[in-house]
Scaffold this motif. Structure first.
Motif, PDB file in Angstrom:
ATOM      1  N   GLU A  32       0.786  -1.256   0.108  1.00  0.00           N
ATOM      2  CA  GLU A  32      -0.073   0.021  -0.014  1.00  0.00           C
ATOM      3  C   GLU A  32       0.968   1.189   0.029  1.00  0.00           C
ATOM      4  O   GLU A  32       1.798   1.466   0.997  1.00  0.00           O
ATOM      5  N   ARG A  33       0.509   2.305  -0.890  1.00  0.00           N
ATOM      6  CA  ARG A  33       1.209   3.371  -0.829  1.00  0.00           C
ATOM      7  C   ARG A  33       0.176   4.314  -1.235  1.00  0.00           C
ATOM      8  O   ARG A  33      -0.836   4.284  -1.825  1.00  0.00           O
ATOM      9  N   THR A  34       0.426   5.682  -0.902  1.00  0.00           N
ATOM     10  CA  THR A  34      -0.668   6.639  -1.194  1.00  0.00           C
ATOM     11  C   THR A  34      -0.476   7.167  -2.410  1.00  0.00           C
ATOM     12  O   THR A  34       0.837   6.963  -2.997  1.00  0.00           O
ATOM     13  N   PRO A  35      -1.710   7.503  -3.172  1.00  0.00           N
ATOM     14  CA  PRO A  35      -1.468   8.044  -4.511  1.00  0.00           C
ATOM     15  C   PRO A  35      -0.244   8.907  -4.804  1.00  0.00           C
ATOM     16  O   PRO A  35       0.332   9.086  -5.899  1.00  0.00           O
ATOM     17  N   GLU A  36      -0.025   9.937  -3.731  1.00  0.00           N
ATOM     18  CA  GLU A  36       1.224  10.890  -3.914  1.00  0.00           C
ATOM     19  C   GLU A  36       2.542  10.149  -3.899  1.00  0.00           C
ATOM     20  O   GLU A  36       3.390  10.653  -4.760  1.00  0.00           O
ATOM     21  N   ILE A  37       2.892   9.201  -3.295  1.00  0.00           N
ATOM     22  CA  ILE A  37       3.960   8.237  -3.373  1.00  0.00           C
ATOM     23  C   ILE A  37       3.947   7.721  -4.934  1.00  0.00           C
ATOM     24  O   ILE A  37       5.033   7.623  -5.405  1.00  0.00           O
ATOM     25  N   THR A  38       2.749   6.986  -5.206  1.00  0.00           N
ATOM     26  CA  THR A  38       2.997   6.437  -6.502  1.00  0.00           C
ATOM     27  C   THR A  38       3.309   7.350  -7.649  1.00  0.00           C
ATOM     28  O   THR A  38       3.954   7.193  -8.429  1.00  0.00           O
ATOM     29  N   ARG A  39       2.481   8.734  -7.468  1.00  0.00           N
ATOM     30  CA  ARG A  39       2.675   9.595  -8.542  1.00  0.00           C
ATOM     31  C   ARG A  39       4.489  10.140  -8.616  1.00  0.00           C
ATOM     32  O   ARG A  39       5.156  10.331  -9.575  1.00  0.00           O
ATOM     33  N   ALA A  40       4.944  10.131  -7.374  1.00  0.00           N
ATOM     34  CA  ALA A  40       6.308  10.698  -7.400  1.00  0.00           C
ATOM     35  C   ALA A  40       7.282   9.337  -7.763  1.00  0.00           C
ATOM     36  O   ALA A  40       8.216   9.667  -8.716  1.00  0.00           O
ATOM     37  N   VAL A  41       6.883   8.117  -7.586  1.00  0.00           N
ATOM     38  CA  VAL A  41       7.650   7.062  -8.305  1.00  0.00           C
ATOM     39  C   VAL A  41       7.573   7.197  -9.660  1.00  0.00           C
ATOM     40  O   VAL A  41       8.762   7.149 -10.195  1.00  0.00           O
ATOM     41  N   LEU A  42       6.551   7.443 -10.330  1.00  0.00           N
ATOM     42  CA  LEU A  42       6.312   7.629 -11.536  1.00  0.00           C
ATOM     43  C   LEU A  42       7.127   8.720 -12.240  1.00  0.00           C
ATOM     44  O   LEU A  42       7.528   8.650 -13.512  1.00  0.00           O
ATOM     45  N   ARG A  43       7.088   9.905 -11.524  1.00  0.00           N
ATOM     46  CA  ARG A  43       7.780  11.008 -11.775  1.00  0.00           C
ATOM     47  C   ARG A  43       8.826  10.839 -12.250  1.00  0.00           C
ATOM     48  O   ARG A  43       9.716  11.455 -13.008  1.00  0.00           O
ATOM     49  N   PHE A  44       9.831  10.305 -10.831  1.00  0.00           N
ATOM     50  CA  PHE A  44      11.054  10.087 -10.988  1.00  0.00           C
ATOM     51  C   PHE A  44      11.544   9.002 -12.318  1.00  0.00           C
ATOM     52  O   PHE A  44      12.434   9.304 -12.812  1.00  0.00           O
ATOM     53  N   ALA A  45      10.822   8.130 -12.504  1.00  0.00           N
ATOM     54  CA  ALA A  45      10.917   7.307 -13.656  1.00  0.00           C
ATOM     55  C   ALA A  45      10.969   8.145 -15.138  1.00  0.00           C
ATOM     56  O   ALA A  45      11.755   7.994 -15.939  1.00  0.00           O
ATOM     57  N   LEU A  46       9.980   9.027 -14.897  1.00  0.00           N
ATOM     58  CA  LEU A  46       9.767  10.004 -16.124  1.00  0.00           C
ATOM     59  C   LEU A  46      10.956  11.015 -16.388  1.00  0.00           C
ATOM     60  O   LEU A  46      11.396  10.897 -17.621  1.00  0.00           O
ATOM     61  N   LEU A  47      11.389  11.169 -15.411  1.00  0.00           N
ATOM     62  CA  LEU A  47      12.517  12.233 -15.363  1.00  0.00           C
ATOM     63  C   LEU A  47      13.835  11.448 -15.875  1.00  0.00           C
ATOM     64  O   LEU A  47      14.578  12.083 -16.319  1.00  0.00           O
ATOM     65  N   GLY A  48      13.718   9.852 -15.690  1.00  0.00           N
ATOM     66  CA  GLY A  48      14.849   9.242 -16.182  1.00  0.00           C
ATOM     67  C   GLY A  48      14.951   8.625 -17.421  1.00  0.00           C
ATOM     68  O   GLY A  48      15.596   8.028 -17.979  1.00  0.00           O
ATOM     69  N   GLY A  49      13.681   9.249 -18.348  1.00  0.00           N
ATOM     70  CA  GLY A  49      13.349   8.735 -19.622  1.00  0.00           C
ATOM     71  C   GLY A  49      12.522   7.672 -19.793  1.00  0.00           C
ATOM     72  O   GLY A  49      12.401   7.186 -21.093  1.00  0.00           O
ATOM     73  N   VAL A  50      11.970   7.109 -18.739  1.00  0.00           N
ATOM     74  CA  VAL A  50      11.031   6.010 -18.895  1.00  0.00           C
ATOM     75  C   VAL A  50       9.780   6.494 -19.117  1.00  0.00           C
ATOM     76  O   VAL A  50       9.203   7.372 -18.310  1.00  0.00           O
ATOM     77  N   THR A  51       9.010   5.975 -20.197  1.00  0.00           N
ATOM     78  CA  THR A  51       7.710   6.682 -20.637  1.00  0.00           C
ATOM     79  C   THR A  51       6.398   5.572 -20.368  1.00  0.00           C
ATOM     80  O   THR A  51       5.313   5.731 -20.683  1.00  0.00           O
ATOM     81  N   THR A  52       7.172   4.173 -20.131  1.00  0.00           N
ATOM     82  CA  THR A  52       6.222   3.198 -19.852  1.00  0.00           C
ATOM     83  C   THR A  52       6.661   2.195 -18.846  1.00  0.00           C
ATOM     84  O   THR A  52       7.768   1.779 -19.046  1.00  0.00           O
ATOM     85  N   VAL A  53       5.582   1.839 -18.262  1.00  0.00           N
ATOM     86  CA  VAL A  53       6.060   0.733 -17.138  1.00  0.00           C
ATOM     87  C   VAL A  53       4.855  -0.502 -17.165  1.00  0.00           C
ATOM     88  O   VAL A  53       3.847  -0.269 -17.564  1.00  0.00           O
ATOM     89  N   ARG A  54       5.378  -1.654 -16.490  1.00  0.00           N
ATOM     90  CA  ARG A  54       4.398  -2.588 -16.004  1.00  0.00           C
ATOM     91  C   ARG A  54       4.573  -3.109 -14.967  1.00  0.00           C
ATOM     92  O   ARG A  54       5.675  -3.422 -14.417  1.00  0.00           O
ATOM     93  N   ASP A  55       3.498  -2.840 -14.548  1.00  0.00           N
ATOM     94  CA  ASP A  55       3.322  -3.327 -12.963  1.00  0.00           C
ATOM     95  C   ASP A  55       3.311  -4.883 -12.670  1.00  0.00           C
ATOM     96  O   ASP A  55       2.340  -5.382 -13.507  1.00  0.00           O
ATOM     97  N   MET A  56       4.027  -5.337 -12.026  1.00  0.00           N
ATOM     98  CA  MET A  56       4.466  -6.861 -11.992  1.00  0.00           C
ATOM     99  C   MET A  56       3.373  -7.524 -11.055  1.00  0.00           C
ATOM    100  O   MET A  56       3.701  -8.869 -10.986  1.00  0.00           O
ATOM    101  N   GLY A  57       2.712  -7.022 -10.502  1.00  0.00           N
ATOM    102  CA  GLY A  57       1.609  -7.958  -9.801  1.00  0.00           C
ATOM    103  C   GLY A  57       0.532  -7.101  -8.853  1.00  0.00           C
ATOM    104  O   GLY A  57       0.057  -7.495  -7.761  1.00  0.00           O
TER     105      GLY A  57
END
Length: 144
Positions: free
Chosen positions: A111-136
């Motif tokens: 369980e993560r808050t939506p804010e933390i999930t958005r932050a994780v995705l934002r850091f991925a985006l800043l690193g050049g990742v535009t697509t992710v697959r959640d593994m479970g």
């Protein structure tokens, strides 16, 4: 068909790659997307080095024309005329490449808050990742 997918991949990352041209890595992506669409119907990204993701050599000194959020043309800078009224952004010394895919992400396995999930995705985006697959993860929860 090959060029369509190449252009699609490149357009996903054009704006992300522009972070190198900006003074701060925390520049809001959404605001920048809206800025390009509002300031000009066409935008020319000039003098950029293109890495097309096919394994070929980087292509220096390229111009990308973006029309209404999509790449409409890619050519060697100076070989074609930039459309009248286009906003010109000089990216000399910068690179553009297709977005990367992270195919092994654990966003919702705990369980993560939506804010933390958005932050994780934002850091991925800043690193050049535009697509992710959640593994479970929980798809319904992630959609929230």
């Amino acid at each position: 068909m090959k060029h369509y997918f190449l252009r699609l991949l490149i357009v996903q990352t054009v704006l992300i790659s522009l972070f190198n041209a900006l003074p701060s890595p925390f520049f809001p992506v959404k605001a920048f997307n809206n800025q390009i669409r509002k300031t000009a119907k066409k935008t020319a990204l000039t003098n950029v080095t293109l890495i097309d993701g096919t394994g070929g050599q980087p292509q220096p000194n390229r111009t990308l024309i973006i029309s209404e959020g999509r790449i409409s043309s890619i050519f060697q800078s100076g070989r074609k005329k930039i459309p009248d009224g286009a906003e010109i952004i000089d990216l000399n010394g910068k690179y553009i490449m297709p977005g990367m895919i992270d195919s092994h992400v654990h966003l919702m396995t705990r369980e993560r808050t939506p804010e933390i999930t958005r932050a994780v995705l934002r850091f991925a985006l800043l690193g050049g990742v535009t697509t992710v697959r959640d593994m479970g993860g929980n798809g319904a929860k992630l959609a929230e």
